[in-house]
Write an enzyme that holds these catalytic residues in place. Structure first.
Site, PDB file in Angstrom:
ATOM      1  N   CYS A  23      -1.558   0.333   7.602  1.00 57.00           N
ATOM      2  CA  CYS A  23      -3.069  -0.202   7.472  1.00 57.00           C
ATOM      3  C   CYS A  23      -3.163  -0.535   7.165  1.00 57.00           C
ATOM      4  CB  CYS A  23      -3.887   1.551   6.455  1.00 57.00           C
ATOM      5  SG  CYS A  23      -3.113   2.812   8.349  1.00 57.00           S
ATOM      6  N   ARG A  24      -2.964  -0.649   5.259  1.00 55.73           N
ATOM      7  CA  ARG A  24      -4.021  -1.895   5.007  1.00 55.73           C
ATOM      8  C   ARG A  24      -3.028  -2.906   4.587  1.00 55.73           C
ATOM      9  NH1 ARG A  24      -5.054   2.274  -0.203  1.00 55.73           N
ATOM     10  NH2 ARG A  24      -2.987   3.392   1.115  1.00 55.73           N
ATOM     11  N   SER A  25      -1.676  -2.892   4.135  1.00 55.68           N
ATOM     12  CA  SER A  25      -0.762  -4.066   3.785  1.00 55.68           C
ATOM     13  C   SER A  25      -0.543  -4.954   4.959  1.00 55.68           C
ATOM     14  CB  SER A  25       0.131  -4.066   2.695  1.00 55.68           C
ATOM     15  OG  SER A  25       1.382  -2.477   3.485  1.00 55.68           O
TER      16      SER A  25
ATOM     17  N   CYS B 223       0.877  -1.102   0.226  1.00 53.54           N
ATOM     18  CA  CYS B 223      -0.377   0.375   0.198  1.00 53.54           C
ATOM     19  C   CYS B 223       0.694   0.915  -0.310  1.00 53.54           C
ATOM     20  CB  CYS B 223      -0.824  -0.292   1.214  1.00 53.54           C
ATOM     21  SG  CYS B 223      -0.150  -0.332   2.819  1.00 53.54           S
TER      22      CYS B 223
ATOM     23  N   ASN C 203       2.281   1.499   4.128  1.00 48.36           N
ATOM     24  CA  ASN C 203       2.669  -0.086   5.066  1.00 48.36           C
ATOM     25  C   ASN C 203       2.619   0.239   6.575  1.00 48.36           C
ATOM     26  OD1 ASN C 203       5.313  -2.293   5.734  1.00 48.36           O
ATOM     27  ND2 ASN C 203       2.993  -2.706   4.795  1.00 48.36           N
TER      28      ASN C 203
ATOM     29  N   ASP D 149      -8.354   4.102   1.573  1.00 45.78           N
ATOM     30  CA  ASP D 149      -6.831   3.731   2.926  1.00 45.78           C
ATOM     31  C   ASP D 149      -8.181   4.585   4.386  1.00 45.78           C
ATOM     32  OD1 ASP D 149      -5.353   4.760   4.151  1.00 45.78           O
ATOM     33  OD2 ASP D 149      -3.645   6.265   2.258  1.00 45.78           O
TER      34      ASP D 149
HETATM   35  P1  4NP Z   1      -2.092   3.304   4.366  1.00 44.82           P
HETATM   36  O1  4NP Z   1      -2.234   3.966   4.768  1.00 44.82           O
HETATM   37  O2  4NP Z   1      -1.537   2.683   3.085  1.00 44.82           O
HETATM   38  O3  4NP Z   1      -2.883   2.063   4.427  1.00 44.82           O
HETATM   39  O4  4NP Z   1      -0.540   2.479   5.140  1.00 44.82           O
HETATM   40  C1  4NP Z   1      -1.403   5.344   4.843  1.00 44.82           C
HETATM   41  C2  4NP Z   1      -0.961   5.925   6.379  1.00 44.82           C
HETATM   42  C3  4NP Z   1       0.168   6.695   6.384  1.00 44.82           C
HETATM   43  C4  4NP Z   1      -0.390   7.545   5.072  1.00 44.82           C
HETATM   44  C5  4NP Z   1      -0.582   7.113   4.011  1.00 44.82           C
HETATM   45  C6  4NP Z   1      -1.247   6.252   3.924  1.00 44.82           C
HETATM   46  N1  4NP Z   1       1.056   8.743   5.007  1.00 44.82           N
HETATM   47  O5  4NP Z   1       0.600   9.727   4.394  1.00 44.82           O
HETATM   48  O6  4NP Z   1       0.802   9.195   6.550  1.00 44.82           O
END
Ligand code: 4NP
Length: 156
Positions: free
Chosen positions: A14-16, A9, A12, A124
């Protein structure tokens, strides 16, 4: 040979990590030995554990993802993993650009493995609430279940 799958994602955290946790869980449930990892196209959170809300959402399903640590995807990943699965279309586009010529990994959108959710992105949940993380879990575990089953039957 154990099939190897990398979930990717943006951050790294939340989703992955949820996708990795769900896939390990589903593989174990059917006795399939796998190599699984997750990474982000971005490196801002490298070394951090998953978001506490992601850890809590997995825990509600009896899965512990708290030991995971974020890292950024790297060129070598496209040689080490059989499958590299993107959580959304931006991630997929970025991964296509990063993939070295001649690397053997199969690059796909994760939800293409979730019956009824093909071509969709996992939204997200970072700026949302706990319900968003539960929805993420539902989506990634649907894909994880089918992915594990298809790998088990040699369909992938
Ligand atoms: P993820 O979510 O891609 O599902 O891990 C996010 C977590 C943090 C950020 C973006 C997406 N960020 O920009 O900090």
């Amino acid at each position: 040979m154990r099939p190897s799958v990398l979930f990717v994602c943006l951050g790294n955290i939340c989703r992955s990590p949820l996708a990795e946790g769900a896939f390990r869980h589903e593989a174990r449930a059917i006795g399939l030995e796998v190599v699984a990892d997750s990474a982000g196209t971005g490196g801002w959170h490298a070394g951090e554990p998953p978001d506490p809300r992601a850890i809590a959402a997995a825990r509600r399903q009896g899965v512990d993802i708290s030991g995971q640590r974020a890292r950024q995807v790297k060129a070598e990943d496209f040689r080490r993993f059989d499958l590299v699965l993107a959580l959304d279309h931006d991630n997929l586009r970025n991964l296509r650009a990063l993939m070295p010529k001649g690397a053997a990994a199969r690059l796909d959108l994760l939800l293409d493995y979730a019956p009824g959710l093909e071509r969709q992105a996992v939204a997200d949940p970072y700026y949302g609430d706990d319900a968003g993380f539960d929805l993420t879990w539902q989506q990634v575990s649907l894909a994880a279940r089918d992915l594990a089953r298809r790998l088990r039957h040699g369909e992938i």
